[in-house]
Design a protein around this motif. Structure first.
Motif, PDB file in Angstrom:
ATOM      1  N   CYS A  78      29.875  40.599  21.692  1.00  0.00           N
ATOM      2  CA  CYS A  78      30.811  39.474  21.707  1.00  0.00           C
ATOM      3  C   CYS A  78      32.136  39.766  21.005  1.00  0.00           C
ATOM      4  CB  CYS A  78      30.164  38.250  21.059  1.00  0.00           C
ATOM      5  SG  CYS A  78      28.756  37.590  21.965  1.00  0.00           S
ATOM      6  N   ALA A  79      32.203  40.860  20.257  1.00  0.00           N
ATOM      7  CA  ALA A  79      33.418  41.123  19.482  1.00  0.00           C
ATOM      8  C   ALA A  79      34.651  41.240  20.373  1.00  0.00           C
ATOM      9  CB  ALA A  79      33.236  42.401  18.655  1.00  0.00           C
ATOM     10  N   ILE A  80      34.549  42.041  21.438  1.00  0.00           N
ATOM     11  CA  ILE A  80      35.723  42.263  22.287  1.00  0.00           C
ATOM     12  C   ILE A  80      36.163  40.985  22.997  1.00  0.00           C
ATOM     13  CG2 ILE A  80      36.620  43.518  24.278  1.00  0.00           C
ATOM     14  CD1 ILE A  80      34.958  45.893  23.451  1.00  0.00           C
ATOM     15  N   PRO A  81      35.263  40.245  23.668  1.00  0.00           N
ATOM     16  CA  PRO A  81      35.745  39.031  24.334  1.00  0.00           C
ATOM     17  C   PRO A  81      36.300  37.987  23.370  1.00  0.00           C
ATOM     18  CG  PRO A  81      33.347  39.167  24.439  1.00  0.00           C
ATOM     19  CD  PRO A  81      33.838  40.492  23.985  1.00  0.00           C
ATOM     20  N   VAL A  82      35.729  37.894  22.154  1.00  0.00           N
ATOM     21  CA  VAL A  82      36.271  36.945  21.186  1.00  0.00           C
ATOM     22  C   VAL A  82      37.672  37.362  20.753  1.00  0.00           C
ATOM     23  CG1 VAL A  82      36.010  36.068  18.831  1.00  0.00           C
ATOM     24  CG2 VAL A  82      34.038  36.121  20.371  1.00  0.00           C
ATOM     25  N   VAL A  83      37.849  38.649  20.460  1.00  0.00           N
ATOM     26  CA  VAL A  83      39.179  39.144  20.071  1.00  0.00           C
ATOM     27  C   VAL A  83      40.170  38.947  21.202  1.00  0.00           C
ATOM     28  CG1 VAL A  83      40.490  41.217  19.487  1.00  0.00           C
ATOM     29  CG2 VAL A  83      38.301  40.781  18.367  1.00  0.00           C
ATOM     30  N   PHE A  84      39.759  39.264  22.435  1.00  0.00           N
ATOM     31  CA  PHE A  84      40.636  39.056  23.585  1.00  0.00           C
ATOM     32  C   PHE A  84      41.032  37.585  23.717  1.00  0.00           C
ATOM     33  CE2 PHE A  84      39.440  42.867  26.533  1.00  0.00           C
ATOM     34  CZ  PHE A  84      39.983  43.730  25.597  1.00  0.00           C
ATOM     35  N   THR A  85      40.067  36.693  23.556  1.00  0.00           N
ATOM     36  CA  THR A  85      40.346  35.262  23.704  1.00  0.00           C
ATOM     37  C   THR A  85      41.365  34.791  22.668  1.00  0.00           C
ATOM     38  OG1 THR A  85      38.128  34.842  24.590  1.00  0.00           O
ATOM     39  CG2 THR A  85      39.326  32.963  23.702  1.00  0.00           C
ATOM     40  N   VAL A  86      41.162  35.185  21.418  1.00  0.00           N
ATOM     41  CA  VAL A  86      42.082  34.770  20.358  1.00  0.00           C
ATOM     42  C   VAL A  86      43.463  35.371  20.577  1.00  0.00           C
ATOM     43  CG1 VAL A  86      42.559  34.915  17.880  1.00  0.00           C
ATOM     44  CG2 VAL A  86      40.230  34.425  18.690  1.00  0.00           C
ATOM     45  N   GLN A 100      47.347  36.432  31.930  1.00  0.00           N
ATOM     46  CA  GLN A 100      46.796  36.017  30.639  1.00  0.00           C
ATOM     47  C   GLN A 100      45.850  34.823  30.793  1.00  0.00           C
ATOM     48  OE1 GLN A 100      50.360  35.259  28.428  1.00  0.00           O
ATOM     49  NE2 GLN A 100      50.798  37.418  28.043  1.00  0.00           N
ATOM     50  N   LEU A 101      46.141  33.968  31.739  1.00  0.00           N
ATOM     51  CA  LEU A 101      45.282  32.819  31.981  1.00  0.00           C
ATOM     52  C   LEU A 101      44.041  33.184  32.780  1.00  0.00           C
ATOM     53  CD1 LEU A 101      47.975  30.131  32.896  1.00  0.00           C
ATOM     54  CD2 LEU A 101      46.394  30.016  30.957  1.00  0.00           C
ATOM     55  N   THR A 102      44.123  34.213  33.596  1.00  0.00           N
ATOM     56  CA  THR A 102      43.065  34.453  34.586  1.00  0.00           C
ATOM     57  C   THR A 102      42.343  35.775  34.346  1.00  0.00           C
ATOM     58  OG1 THR A 102      44.730  35.387  36.101  1.00  0.00           O
ATOM     59  CG2 THR A 102      44.247  33.028  36.302  1.00  0.00           C
ATOM     60  N   GLY A 103      42.747  36.830  35.073  1.00  0.00           N
ATOM     61  CA  GLY A 103      41.985  38.069  35.081  1.00  0.00           C
ATOM     62  C   GLY A 103      42.077  38.892  33.817  1.00  0.00           C
ATOM     63  N   GLN A 104      43.250  38.957  33.240  1.00  0.00           N
ATOM     64  CA  GLN A 104      43.382  39.696  31.983  1.00  0.00           C
ATOM     65  C   GLN A 104      42.871  38.859  30.813  1.00  0.00           C
ATOM     66  OE1 GLN A 104      47.312  39.964  30.444  1.00  0.00           O
ATOM     67  NE2 GLN A 104      46.923  41.739  29.136  1.00  0.00           N
ATOM     68  N   GLY A 105      42.713  37.537  31.053  1.00  0.00           N
ATOM     69  CA  GLY A 105      42.548  36.666  29.915  1.00  0.00           C
ATOM     70  C   GLY A 105      41.454  35.639  29.964  1.00  0.00           C
ATOM     71  N   LEU A 106      41.828  34.377  29.904  1.00  0.00           N
ATOM     72  CA  LEU A 106      40.915  33.334  29.460  1.00  0.00           C
ATOM     73  C   LEU A 106      39.786  33.036  30.436  1.00  0.00           C
ATOM     74  CD1 LEU A 106      43.378  30.849  27.732  1.00  0.00           C
ATOM     75  CD2 LEU A 106      42.136  32.799  26.787  1.00  0.00           C
ATOM     76  N   ILE A 107      40.044  33.046  31.730  1.00  0.00           N
ATOM     77  CA  ILE A 107      38.951  32.778  32.668  1.00  0.00           C
ATOM     78  C   ILE A 107      37.935  33.915  32.616  1.00  0.00           C
ATOM     79  CG2 ILE A 107      38.319  32.404  35.076  1.00  0.00           C
ATOM     80  CD1 ILE A 107      40.989  31.127  35.552  1.00  0.00           C
ATOM     81  N   LEU A 108      38.415  35.148  32.560  1.00  0.00           N
ATOM     82  CA  LEU A 108      37.505  36.289  32.520  1.00  0.00           C
ATOM     83  C   LEU A 108      36.672  36.290  31.240  1.00  0.00           C
ATOM     84  CD1 LEU A 108      36.796  38.837  34.243  1.00  0.00           C
ATOM     85  CD2 LEU A 108      38.257  40.115  32.684  1.00  0.00           C
ATOM     86  N   THR A 109      37.295  36.032  30.102  1.00  0.00           N
ATOM     87  CA  THR A 109      36.530  36.029  28.851  1.00  0.00           C
ATOM     88  C   THR A 109      35.565  34.847  28.787  1.00  0.00           C
ATOM     89  OG1 THR A 109      38.352  34.897  27.698  1.00  0.00           O
ATOM     90  CG2 THR A 109      38.270  37.295  27.545  1.00  0.00           C
TER      91      THR A 109
END
Length: 249
Positions: free
Chosen positions: A29-37, A55-64
């Protein structure tokens, strides 16, 4: 006839297994949490605003969200000694396998190494929990959701192939930051979720997960004028799936 539900036994994990669950959970979970923040801060501050759609979609929040949406229920159930839901297990497997497939097809931008970093801790989570999700589930084709799910696959597969082609041809910034790979990966996970939910009654809620993700992807694209004409198709497909999931037979 009334059927008495079969209760799954609870297997309280011992101290050593709890240590394994905790360690694997932190790694996974470390990587997705860091990515989300990090990405949330970038969105709030307007950093790299030209990439807001990614940032909202594939690189970011929907994916995480999909990433953590599979992992967290596995870890919570494992800590409690319960069998995780089949929906959580299939969502996590779909997330990892779709990413591996996309990384094999378009290996640029460090995608294969990213998938190793994702898949190995994810496998450790599965090994650490005392009970695994049930994956052998009865199939019953839903007469409304299945055509809509397959229609979404047919409509958005060209978008996936387009993103893969763009990633293969990318140079400079996009060659090092595989945003197009991320988009292909994201859409593959969402489509897999809708098809699984349409075919397997036990995980029907995955239709809502996939539909909501497609609708969010489409809404972001329409609002930001990105990836036309595919994002309106994603929005329409997601909305149709969500509405159809509310229909009672």
């Amino acid at each position: 006839m009334y059927t008495v539900p079969v209760l799954e036994p609870v297997r309280r994990p011992r101290a050593l297994r709890r240590v394994a669950i905790t360690a694997s959970g932190i790694l996974a979970c470390a990587i997705p949490v860091v990515f989300t923040v990090t990405i949330s801060v970038m969105l709030l501050t307007g950093t790299e605003s030209s990439h807001r759609f990614h940032q909202l979609t594939g690189q970011g929040l929907i994916l995480t969200s999909l990433w953590l949406g599979g992992l967290v229920p596995l870890l919570r159930a494992g800590w409690a000694g319960r069998r995780p839901s089949s929906a959580a297990g299939l969502l996590h497997l779909s997330f990892v396998l779709a990413g591996i497939l996309c990384a094999v097809v378009t290996p640029g931008g460090g995608a294969p190494m990213l998938m190793v970093v994702i898949a190995v801790p994810g496998a450790l989570v599965w090994l650490s929990i005392p009970q695994r999700p049930r994956l052998r589930l009865p199939v019953r084709v839903h007469p409304l959701l299945t055509p809509l799910a397959l229609g979404a696959v047919a409509a958005l597969t060209p978008y996936v192939l387009d993103q893969i082609a763009l990633q293969d041809a990318a140079t400079g910034y996009h060659a090092d930051n595989p945003h197009h790979f991320d988009m292909a990966w994201l859409v593959c996970v969402l489509l897999a979720s809708t098809v699984l939910g349409a075919l397997l009654p036990a995980v029907r809620r995955l239709v809502v997960v996939g539909g909501a993700g497609l609708a969010a992807l489409g809404t972001a694209g329409v609002a930001l004028g990105a990836d036309f004409p595919w994002t309106p198709v994603a929005l329409a497909s997601g909305a149709a799936l969500i509405l159809a999931s509310r229909v009672r037979r």
